[in-house]
Design a protein around this motif. Sequence first.
Motif, PDB file in Angstrom:
ATOM      1  N   ALA A 135     -38.136  30.545   8.982  1.00  0.00           N
ATOM      2  CA  ALA A 135     -37.608  31.244  10.155  1.00  0.00           C
ATOM      3  C   ALA A 135     -36.248  31.852   9.827  1.00  0.00           C
ATOM      4  O   ALA A 135     -35.968  33.005  10.168  1.00  0.00           O
ATOM      5  CB  ALA A 135     -37.499  30.282  11.333  1.00  0.00           C
ATOM      6  N   ARG A 136     -35.429  31.085   9.126  1.00  0.00           N
ATOM      7  CA  ARG A 136     -34.098  31.592   8.767  1.00  0.00           C
ATOM      8  C   ARG A 136     -34.205  32.864   7.916  1.00  0.00           C
ATOM      9  O   ARG A 136     -33.411  33.778   8.004  1.00  0.00           O
ATOM     10  CB  ARG A 136     -33.316  30.526   7.998  1.00  0.00           C
ATOM     11  N   ARG A 137     -35.246  32.912   7.100  1.00  0.00           N
ATOM     12  CA  ARG A 137     -35.445  34.049   6.215  1.00  0.00           C
ATOM     13  C   ARG A 137     -35.918  35.305   6.955  1.00  0.00           C
ATOM     14  O   ARG A 137     -35.485  36.402   6.646  1.00  0.00           O
ATOM     15  CB  ARG A 137     -36.494  33.651   5.173  1.00  0.00           C
ATOM     16  N   VAL A 138     -36.811  35.127   7.950  1.00  0.00           N
ATOM     17  CA  VAL A 138     -37.433  36.323   8.546  1.00  0.00           C
ATOM     18  C   VAL A 138     -36.783  36.807   9.839  1.00  0.00           C
ATOM     19  O   VAL A 138     -36.844  37.991  10.143  1.00  0.00           O
ATOM     20  CB  VAL A 138     -38.971  36.154   8.772  1.00  0.00           C
ATOM     21  N   VAL A 139     -36.189  35.882  10.603  1.00  0.00           N
ATOM     22  CA  VAL A 139     -35.598  36.270  11.889  1.00  0.00           C
ATOM     23  C   VAL A 139     -34.566  37.408  11.736  1.00  0.00           C
ATOM     24  O   VAL A 139     -34.582  38.355  12.518  1.00  0.00           O
ATOM     25  CB  VAL A 139     -35.030  35.031  12.640  1.00  0.00           C
ATOM     26  N   PRO A 140     -33.715  37.363  10.677  1.00  0.00           N
ATOM     27  CA  PRO A 140     -32.769  38.485  10.517  1.00  0.00           C
ATOM     28  C   PRO A 140     -33.442  39.840  10.323  1.00  0.00           C
ATOM     29  O   PRO A 140     -32.824  40.878  10.512  1.00  0.00           O
ATOM     30  CB  PRO A 140     -31.971  38.098   9.258  1.00  0.00           C
ATOM     31  N   TYR A 141     -34.715  39.830   9.916  1.00  0.00           N
ATOM     32  CA  TYR A 141     -35.457  41.088   9.774  1.00  0.00           C
ATOM     33  C   TYR A 141     -36.138  41.491  11.083  1.00  0.00           C
ATOM     34  O   TYR A 141     -36.970  42.401  11.106  1.00  0.00           O
ATOM     35  CB  TYR A 141     -36.518  40.968   8.674  1.00  0.00           C
ATOM     36  N   GLY A 142     -35.854  40.759  12.143  1.00  0.00           N
ATOM     37  CA  GLY A 142     -36.462  41.080  13.433  1.00  0.00           C
ATOM     38  C   GLY A 142     -37.879  40.534  13.574  1.00  0.00           C
ATOM     39  O   GLY A 142     -38.647  40.981  14.424  1.00  0.00           O
ATOM     40  N   ILE A 143     -38.222  39.554  12.719  1.00  0.00           N
ATOM     41  CA  ILE A 143     -39.568  38.958  12.788  1.00  0.00           C
ATOM     42  C   ILE A 143     -39.458  37.557  13.415  1.00  0.00           C
ATOM     43  O   ILE A 143     -38.901  36.643  12.796  1.00  0.00           O
ATOM     44  CB  ILE A 143     -40.203  38.841  11.378  1.00  0.00           C
ATOM     45  N   PRO A 144     -39.977  37.383  14.626  1.00  0.00           N
ATOM     46  CA  PRO A 144     -39.941  36.047  15.219  1.00  0.00           C
ATOM     47  C   PRO A 144     -40.960  35.116  14.554  1.00  0.00           C
ATOM     48  O   PRO A 144     -41.900  35.583  13.905  1.00  0.00           O
ATOM     49  CB  PRO A 144     -40.320  36.282  16.695  1.00  0.00           C
ATOM     50  N   VAL A 145     -40.752  33.816  14.725  1.00  0.00           N
ATOM     51  CA  VAL A 145     -41.637  32.816  14.109  1.00  0.00           C
ATOM     52  C   VAL A 145     -42.121  31.841  15.182  1.00  0.00           C
ATOM     53  O   VAL A 145     -41.359  31.478  16.081  1.00  0.00           O
ATOM     54  CB  VAL A 145     -40.888  32.028  12.998  1.00  0.00           C
ATOM     55  N   ILE A 146     -43.384  31.444  15.072  1.00  0.00           N
ATOM     56  CA  ILE A 146     -43.924  30.395  15.939  1.00  0.00           C
ATOM     57  C   ILE A 146     -44.515  29.313  15.049  1.00  0.00           C
ATOM     58  O   ILE A 146     -45.302  29.601  14.148  1.00  0.00           O
ATOM     59  CB  ILE A 146     -45.033  30.935  16.878  1.00  0.00           C
ATOM     60  N   ILE A 147     -44.112  28.077  15.291  1.00  0.00           N
ATOM     61  CA  ILE A 147     -44.758  26.932  14.621  1.00  0.00           C
ATOM     62  C   ILE A 147     -45.664  26.280  15.662  1.00  0.00           C
ATOM     63  O   ILE A 147     -45.215  25.992  16.778  1.00  0.00           O
ATOM     64  CB  ILE A 147     -43.737  25.862  14.163  1.00  0.00           C
ATOM     65  N   THR A 148     -46.924  26.058  15.317  1.00  0.00           N
ATOM     66  CA  THR A 148     -47.805  25.377  16.263  1.00  0.00           C
ATOM     67  C   THR A 148     -48.894  24.607  15.528  1.00  0.00           C
ATOM     68  O   THR A 148     -49.050  24.725  14.312  1.00  0.00           O
ATOM     69  CB  THR A 148     -48.423  26.369  17.276  1.00  0.00           C
ATOM     70  N   HIS A 149     -49.648  23.819  16.288  1.00  0.00           N
ATOM     71  CA  HIS A 149     -50.737  23.014  15.729  1.00  0.00           C
ATOM     72  C   HIS A 149     -51.947  23.902  15.496  1.00  0.00           C
ATOM     73  O   HIS A 149     -52.429  24.547  16.416  1.00  0.00           O
ATOM     74  CB  HIS A 149     -51.072  21.892  16.708  1.00  0.00           C
ATOM     75  N   GLY A 150     -52.443  23.941  14.245  1.00  0.00           N
ATOM     76  CA  GLY A 150     -53.588  24.791  13.946  1.00  0.00           C
ATOM     77  C   GLY A 150     -54.920  24.109  14.195  1.00  0.00           C
ATOM     78  O   GLY A 150     -55.962  24.761  14.206  1.00  0.00           O
TER      79      GLY A 150
END
Length: 262
Positions: A226-241
Amino acid sequence: MIPRLIAEARKIVIKIGSNTLADQDGRMNAALLEEIVDQLGAFIKAGKQFVLVSSGAQVAGLSTMDKWARKRDIHYRQALCAVGQVELMDAWRRAFAPHKIHIAQILLTQDDFNDPIRTLNMRNTLFTLVDEGIIPIINENDTVSVEEIKIGDNDTLAAQSAVLWSADLLILLSDIDGLYDKNPREFPQAEFIGEVQDIDALHGGISIGGANSFGTGGIATKIEAARRVVPYGIPVIITHGGKPRALEALASGAQRGTAFPA
Ligand code: ADP
């Protein structure tokens, strides 16, 4: 928040962890693959595009070469992944086939991301595949990945791929429904964190336990993704697959996850 993030995203990278792909006995969970693909089919019809990052070569390898289960030697481990990668892609191919969707395999190492020419080629290939309606499935190239050039975990690989493809959203499917202030497997009272606005502010506020049997990164690499992609404007979701029809439930708000808005 999560249903909106999904509704607004057209280009979505989904990472499926080893623990998600493995069933109780540590074998490939083909039924889960089919269920994920079935949901993707509906999202694709609605105009969304997907790149998958799939772990599970080792799990799939052990399903075929169970006599190698106890071999710890690095060459056997890499050989196991080489065998398993075929099984893994075969499982994905069979899951997508009824939907008449083709898949493509992309195996990468850290070196590939460090080289501007290679990154350009990877990016162009990803765009071409997706434009043609093919689902690229990315994994680390374990056969050549010695320690020095190893990405090491697929959360990081998924994050790098999301940036490379200029994705709108990164979804990390795990064996846990999101981030807690402590490892809920050790601390049943751990509190769920539904949204992380400030990743840096997390440190100190949460404690991180170890990964599970097949997991390599644990929750720490998901936060780093998340730390890597959020600055590029890409949100992240962690969830149970592994929950029933997890992606649909996530999109409708029926399943929870941890959101890192961008
Ligand atoms: P994956 O195969 O999906 O990458 P991992 O096993 O590597 O999954 O990581 C997820 C695991 O991280 C969870 O099952 C959980 O036991 C562990 N974990 C440790 N600390 C935390 C925490 N603070 N919040 C959530 N999960 C945690």
